[in-house]
Scaffold this motif. Structure first.
Motif, PDB file in Angstrom:
ATOM      1  N   THR A  42      11.151   3.850 -11.825  1.00 17.70           N
ATOM      2  CA  THR A  42      11.739   4.039 -10.497  1.00 17.70           C
ATOM      3  C   THR A  42      10.664   3.828  -9.438  1.00 17.70           C
ATOM      4  N   TRP A  43      11.034   3.073  -8.403  1.00 18.90           N
ATOM      5  CA  TRP A  43      10.084   2.659  -7.373  1.00 18.90           C
ATOM      6  C   TRP A  43      10.634   3.003  -5.997  1.00 18.90           C
ATOM      7  N   ASP A  44       9.723   3.409  -5.116  1.00 19.62           N
ATOM      8  CA  ASP A  44      10.071   3.681  -3.726  1.00 19.62           C
ATOM      9  C   ASP A  44       9.166   2.814  -2.843  1.00 19.62           C
ATOM     10  N   VAL A  45       9.750   1.773  -2.270  1.00 23.66           N
ATOM     11  CA  VAL A  45       8.987   0.832  -1.441  1.00 23.66           C
ATOM     12  C   VAL A  45       9.191   1.249   0.010  1.00 23.66           C
ATOM     13  N   ARG A  46       8.199   1.919   0.564  1.00 23.63           N
ATOM     14  CA  ARG A  46       8.357   2.537   1.883  1.00 23.63           C
ATOM     15  C   ARG A  46       7.883   1.646   3.023  1.00 23.63           C
ATOM     16  N   ALA A  47       7.140   0.605   2.706  1.00 25.37           N
ATOM     17  CA  ALA A  47       6.680  -0.338   3.732  1.00 25.37           C
ATOM     18  C   ALA A  47       6.679  -1.741   3.118  1.00 25.37           C
ATOM     19  N   ASP A  48       6.175  -2.715   3.844  1.00 28.11           N
ATOM     20  CA  ASP A  48       6.255  -4.117   3.403  1.00 28.11           C
ATOM     21  C   ASP A  48       5.608  -4.320   2.038  1.00 28.11           C
ATOM     22  N   LEU A  49       6.254  -5.148   1.239  1.00 26.75           N
ATOM     23  CA  LEU A  49       5.703  -5.552  -0.057  1.00 26.75           C
ATOM     24  C   LEU A  49       6.202  -6.955  -0.395  1.00 26.75           C
ATOM     25  N   SER A  50       5.268  -7.878  -0.588  1.00 25.67           N
ATOM     26  CA  SER A  50       5.592  -9.221  -1.071  1.00 25.67           C
ATOM     27  C   SER A  50       5.058  -9.338  -2.494  1.00 25.67           C
ATOM     28  N   PHE A  51       5.907  -9.783  -3.413  1.00 30.11           N
ATOM     29  CA  PHE A  51       5.498  -9.825  -4.817  1.00 30.11           C
ATOM     30  C   PHE A  51       6.214 -10.957  -5.546  1.00 30.11           C
ATOM     31  N   VAL A  52       5.634 -11.330  -6.684  1.00 29.02           N
ATOM     32  CA  VAL A  52       6.206 -12.360  -7.543  1.00 29.02           C
ATOM     33  C   VAL A  52       6.499 -11.751  -8.904  1.00 29.02           C
TER      34      VAL A  52
ATOM     35  N   TYR B 243       0.819  -1.218   0.000  1.00 26.33           N
ATOM     36  CA  TYR B 243       0.000   0.000   0.000  1.00 26.33           C
ATOM     37  C   TYR B 243       0.851   1.265   0.000  1.00 26.33           C
ATOM     38  N   ASP B 244       2.090   1.159   0.502  1.00 23.31           N
ATOM     39  CA  ASP B 244       2.965   2.316   0.559  1.00 23.31           C
ATOM     40  C   ASP B 244       4.122   2.160  -0.436  1.00 23.31           C
ATOM     41  N   THR B 245       3.777   1.665  -1.624  1.00 25.45           N
ATOM     42  CA  THR B 245       4.738   1.551  -2.718  1.00 25.45           C
ATOM     43  C   THR B 245       4.447   2.654  -3.731  1.00 25.45           C
ATOM     44  N   TRP B 246       5.486   3.384  -4.135  1.00 24.75           N
ATOM     45  CA  TRP B 246       5.321   4.563  -4.973  1.00 24.75           C
ATOM     46  C   TRP B 246       6.091   4.408  -6.283  1.00 24.75           C
ATOM     47  N   HIS B 247       5.490   4.933  -7.358  1.00 26.02           N
ATOM     48  CA  HIS B 247       6.098   4.905  -8.687  1.00 26.02           C
ATOM     49  C   HIS B 247       6.346   6.334  -9.139  1.00 26.02           C
ATOM     50  N   LYS B 248       7.558   6.587  -9.651  1.00 25.63           N
ATOM     51  CA  LYS B 248       7.907   7.935 -10.086  1.00 25.63           C
ATOM     52  C   LYS B 248       7.362   8.195 -11.480  1.00 25.63           C
ATOM     53  N   THR B 249       6.591   9.270 -11.645  1.00 26.20           N
ATOM     54  CA  THR B 249       6.039   9.655 -12.941  1.00 26.20           C
ATOM     55  C   THR B 249       6.565  11.043 -13.317  1.00 26.20           C
ATOM     56  N   SER B 250       6.213  11.494 -14.501  1.00 28.94           N
ATOM     57  CA  SER B 250       6.640  12.829 -14.935  1.00 28.94           C
ATOM     58  C   SER B 250       5.958  13.926 -14.122  1.00 28.94           C
TER      59      SER B 250
ATOM     60  N   GLY C 185       5.431  13.538 -10.744  1.00 32.41           N
ATOM     61  CA  GLY C 185       5.734  13.290  -9.348  1.00 32.41           C
ATOM     62  C   GLY C 185       5.475  11.843  -8.966  1.00 32.41           C
ATOM     63  N   TRP C 186       5.534  11.566  -7.667  1.00 28.24           N
ATOM     64  CA  TRP C 186       5.366  10.204  -7.173  1.00 28.24           C
ATOM     65  C   TRP C 186       3.888   9.850  -7.063  1.00 28.24           C
ATOM     66  N   ARG C 187       3.558   8.621  -7.442  1.00 28.33           N
ATOM     67  CA  ARG C 187       2.174   8.134  -7.385  1.00 28.33           C
ATOM     68  C   ARG C 187       2.152   6.762  -6.737  1.00 28.33           C
ATOM     69  N   ASN C 188       1.181   6.536  -5.857  1.00 25.35           N
ATOM     70  CA  ASN C 188       1.061   5.185  -5.305  1.00 25.35           C
ATOM     71  C   ASN C 188      -0.308   4.610  -5.653  1.00 25.35           C
ATOM     72  N   GLY C 189      -0.482   3.345  -5.402  1.00 24.16           N
ATOM     73  CA  GLY C 189      -1.721   2.659  -5.766  1.00 24.16           C
ATOM     74  C   GLY C 189      -1.550   1.168  -5.652  1.00 24.16           C
ATOM     75  N   GLY C 190      -0.532   0.751  -4.900  1.00 27.88           N
ATOM     76  CA  GLY C 190      -0.264  -0.674  -4.741  1.00 27.88           C
ATOM     77  C   GLY C 190      -1.217  -1.332  -3.763  1.00 27.88           C
ATOM     78  N   GLY C 191      -1.168  -2.642  -3.729  1.00 23.16           N
ATOM     79  CA  GLY C 191      -1.999  -3.436  -2.839  1.00 23.16           C
ATOM     80  C   GLY C 191      -2.072  -4.852  -3.369  1.00 23.16           C
ATOM     81  N   PRO C 192      -2.579  -5.781  -2.569  1.00 20.09           N
ATOM     82  CA  PRO C 192      -2.673  -7.171  -3.010  1.00 20.09           C
ATOM     83  C   PRO C 192      -3.430  -7.302  -4.340  1.00 20.09           C
ATOM     84  N   ASP C 193      -2.899  -8.110  -5.236  1.00 19.10           N
ATOM     85  CA  ASP C 193      -3.477  -8.436  -6.556  1.00 19.10           C
ATOM     86  C   ASP C 193      -3.312  -7.324  -7.584  1.00 19.10           C
TER      87      ASP C 193
END
Length: 289
Positions: free
Chosen positions: A85-95, A56-63, A65-73
């Motif tokens: 470019t990614w900024d993972v500020r809290a827990d993230l499990s991914f495949v 939920y606290d994973t951010w993607h750098k765009t033109s 600024g930073w945008r987040n929108g992560g979460g399960p699935d």
């Protein structure tokens, strides 16, 4: 065996690798955990990422600024040559699933029997796709990647995922070919004999399709039409049948039976046998002895 740059980038960024497997086709799967890391990815291969837990606290750098929108699935698709470019500020499990441009083009050519003029995947960030989620969770997350007996399930799911990416996130808007009828009787007999002779090996969809002289797409669908079940289901059923025969007709130790049926550990064999028959192999052997 392909060396995937995104895999190396994450290792250098100290992401925690929880599991990984190379399939016979050259495709690689990797399960990661990340936290408190900023990383830039730029590679010469495609990466499909599915968020398994948190994010939920994973951010993607765009033109803008930073945008987040992560979460399960949620999933991300990072095509070859696309920097992100990614900024993972809290827990993230991914495949991650990694494949090359060549592998993807070969799959397209085998499936449609023609070569697309262009084959560019569309970048996706924090997107939703029920089909991708279903394939990841039902197949890739439901089995032990290190067991050769599961290679067929993993390779089948990977082929389905890549075929879906081609149809939904590239210029290839072709309808999937119609498959009418099953395998020819002679081919069906040859495939069953081949499977029975190779139960101690990590069979894959590519190997079986090659034996039938068909593309993976056509083989999987023609096999299901002929046999009433998917190749990985049929092969696992034959492994269990072989195990039953060896338990009843021999005094081989369970470790040897496990190896002859394609399992690299007696514990994994016992767990799968119990799922199918409701009892452990040793109890089954005593019950029929």
């Amino acid at each position: 065996m392909s060396r995937y740059q995104t895999f190396d980038i994450l290792q250098r960024a100290n992401a925690q690798l929880r599991d990984t497997v190379h399939l016979n086709s050259g495709i690689q799967l990797a399960a990661w955990f990340n936290r408190g890391v900023r990383v830039t990815n730029l590679s010469d291969h495609h990466t499909l990422s599915l968020y398994i837990a948190d994010g939920y606290d994973t951010w993607h750098k765009t033109s803008h600024g930073w945008r987040n929108g992560g979460g399960p699935d949620r999933f991300c698709l990072m095509p070859a040559g696309t920097e992100s470019t990614w900024d993972v500020r809290a827990d993230l499990s991914f495949v991650h699933l990694y494949c090359t441009e060549i592998q993807l083009r070969q799959l397209a050519e085998q499936t449609w029997d023609r070569s697309p003029a262009q084959l560019n995947l569309d970048q996706q960030v924090f997107a939703d796709d029920d089909r991708i989620t279903q394939l990841y969770r039902h197949f890739l997350l439901s089995c032990d990647w290190q067991q050769p007996a599961n290679q067929l399930m993993l390779s089948s799911a990977s082929t389905l995922l890549l075929t879906h990416l081609l149809r939904q996130y590239s210029e290839v808007q072709w309808q999937l070919p119609q498959v009418r009828g099953g395998l020819a009787p002679a081919v069906q007999r040859r495939i069953i004999e081949f499977i029975d002779a190779q139960l101690d090996q990590p069979l894959t969809l590519a190997v079986l399709a090659q034996e039938a002289a068909l593309s993976e797409f056509h083989f999987a669908r023609m096999f299901r039409y002929a046999m009433g079940e998917a190749p990985h289901q049929f092969v696992m059923r034959r492994r269990m049948l072989r195990a039953q025969q060896l338990l009843v007709q021999s005094q081989l130790p369970l470790t040897e039976i496990a190896l002859r049926c394609g399992f690299y550990s007696a514990s994994h064999f016992s767990n799968r046998f119990r799922q199918v028959h409701g009892v452990s192999p040793s109890v089954y052997r005593k019950g029929v002895g």
